[in-house]
Design an enzyme around this catalytic site. Structure first.
Site, short mmCIF file in Angstrom:
data_model
loop_
_atom_site.label_atom_id
_atom_site.label_comp_id
_atom_site.label_asym_id
_atom_site.label_seq_id
_atom_site.Cartn_x
_atom_site.Cartn_y
_atom_site.Cartn_z
N ARG A 240 -10.34 7.14 13.62
CA ARG A 240 -11.68 7.98 13.78
C ARG A 240 -11.70 8.20 15.20
O ARG A 240 -11.35 7.38 16.09
CB ARG A 240 -12.70 6.90 13.14
CG ARG A 240 -12.78 6.75 11.67
CD ARG A 240 -13.27 8.13 10.85
NE ARG A 240 -13.36 7.99 9.70
CZ ARG A 240 -12.42 8.16 8.60
NH1 ARG A 240 -11.24 8.52 8.96
NH2 ARG A 240 -12.68 7.80 7.39
N GLU A 269 -16.50 15.63 14.93
CA GLU A 269 -15.73 16.68 13.99
C GLU A 269 -16.78 17.50 13.28
O GLU A 269 -17.70 17.11 13.01
CB GLU A 269 -14.87 15.88 12.98
CG GLU A 269 -13.82 15.08 13.55
CD GLU A 269 -13.09 14.40 12.54
OE1 GLU A 269 -13.17 14.56 11.34
OE2 GLU A 269 -12.26 13.37 12.88
N HIS A 287 -8.00 16.54 11.14
CA HIS A 287 -8.34 15.45 10.50
C HIS A 287 -7.49 15.72 9.03
O HIS A 287 -7.92 15.77 7.88
CB HIS A 287 -9.75 15.34 9.92
CG HIS A 287 -10.04 13.64 9.62
ND1 HIS A 287 -11.14 13.23 10.05
CD2 HIS A 287 -9.31 12.88 8.80
CE1 HIS A 287 -11.18 12.09 9.61
NE2 HIS A 287 -10.27 11.74 8.52
C1 DGY Z 1 -9.62 8.55 5.15
O1 DGY Z 1 -9.30 8.09 4.22
O2 DGY Z 1 -10.34 7.82 5.83
C2 DGY Z 1 -9.39 9.55 5.75
O3 DGY Z 1 -9.89 9.86 7.19
C3 DGY Z 1 -10.02 11.00 4.67
O4 DGY Z 1 -11.18 10.65 4.72
#
Ligand code: DGY
Length: 333
Positions: A240, A269, A287
């Site tokens: 993240r 984002e 992402h």
């Molecule tokens: C996750 O699975 O956490 C990915 O980032 C997509 O949401």
């Protein structure tokens, strides 16, 4: 027969997979990709028993206030920092995520982003397309090797372990740091050695971030952590955005204190900081870590299972297989 439950699906998702809900519930679909604000989310949740949401939708006390009939929020993703679990638990709402089905796909992507970053693949393509390739030369676009180098993995859950197994095939030495050390058998299988966090930053030639995003891990990669890294190192973030202080990272990349970075996730984002956009030595992707067709379909299928189970209609009726807050009253019934 009682009233059928109502379900809100916050974003467009594979129609055929979603169709499984139709047999059990009235579904409020979202036809186009939407940026739902809090008021909009609250209004949708107020009228439904279940919701299928993505990382775009923040589910907290503010949107749950009027959601009196809501019983389950099924999140599409293994990461669930968009859910306030305490607020959901207090409201008696089950929360679920989609682990396992995306592990190998995301590990593949982490490795691809690492290679693209270390070997300057996207930079080379941009350069070629810009018409800069006038003659082949010996010293053009020199990158960093993977084989024979040390890979650091911060966060050694399922995806981190998948990356370690891939690194073995590339002849890399693997170090990791995790909140808790893995059992010896898993360390052996991943050929990975536990080290403390400072040592990980200092020794890694390539560092991949795969840890969950929590208040404790926000900006864990800050200016001080970056200063511990080798100036020749690469940093890859597939977890993240908020885990990295992006301004500090942009400064380190611009100042030659870090060779390159590969970022699939960002602090705000879909906005990407101009300080990062301006840099040549950073690979930026939107992402897409789990974005293979098969895996995204499997994620939706699992989220649908979780949702139906929470509504009492699925194969695991009453207790979703990926329940994040078992303390919710009635969840274990
Ligand atoms: C996750 O699975 O956490 C990915 O980032 C997509 O949401």
């Amino acid at each position: 027969m009682g009233e059928r439950p109502r379900v809100w699906v916050s974003q467009p998702l594979f129609t055929d997979v979603l169709a499984r809900i139709d047999a059990h519930a009235e579904v409020v679909r979202t036809p186009e990709v939407a940026a739902h604000g809090s008021a909009d989310i609250a209004a949708h949740l107020a009228g439904v028993d279940g919701a299928l949401v993505t990382l775009n939708e923040r589910i907290d006390a503010g949107v749950l206030g009027a959601a009196r009939r809501l019983r389950v929020v099924a999140n599409l993703g293994v990461g669930y920092n968009n859910l306030d679990l305490d607020a959901l638990t207090r409201a008696g709402v089950m929360a679920t995520n989609t682990p396992d089905v995306l592990t190998e796909t995301t590990a593949d992507f982490g490795f691809a982003l690492l290679m693209a970053t270390a070997r300057r693949i996207t930079e080379g393509e941009r350069w070629l397309r810009a018409g800069e390739w006038r003659r082949w030369s010996f010293e053009t676009l020199l990158g960093q090797d993977l084989h024979g180098t040390t890979l650091g993995i911060l966060g050694m859950g399922r995806i981190g372990q998948g990356i370690a197994r891939r690194a073995r095939g590339f002849g890399m030495r693997v170090l990791y740091h995790n909140r808790s050390r893995l059992p010896e058998a898993t360390e052996r299988e991943c050929a990975a050695r536990f080290v403390d966090r400072d040592a990980l930053f200092a020794e890694a030639d390539h560092l991949v971030l795969v840890l969950p995003y929590t208040p404790q891990t926000r900006h864990i990669v800050d200016a001080a952590a970056l200063a511990r890294m080798k100036p020749t190192a690469t940093l890859v973030n597939i977890a993240r955005g908020g885990i990295v202080d992006e301004l500090a990272l942009a400064g380190a990349l611009a100042g030659g204190r870090l060779a390159a970075a590969g970022l699939d996730v960002f602090e705000d984002e879909p906005r990407v900081r101009p300080e990062l956009m301006a840099l040549r030595n950073v690979v930026l992707t939107p992402h897409i870590g789990s974005a293979s067709g098969a895996t995204r379909r499997a994620m939706v299928a699992l989220a649908v299972d979780n949702l139906l189970a929470g509504l009492g209609a699925g194969p695991h009726a009453g207790r979703p297989p990926n329940l994040l807050n078992p303390a919710v009253a009635g969840a274990a019934r």
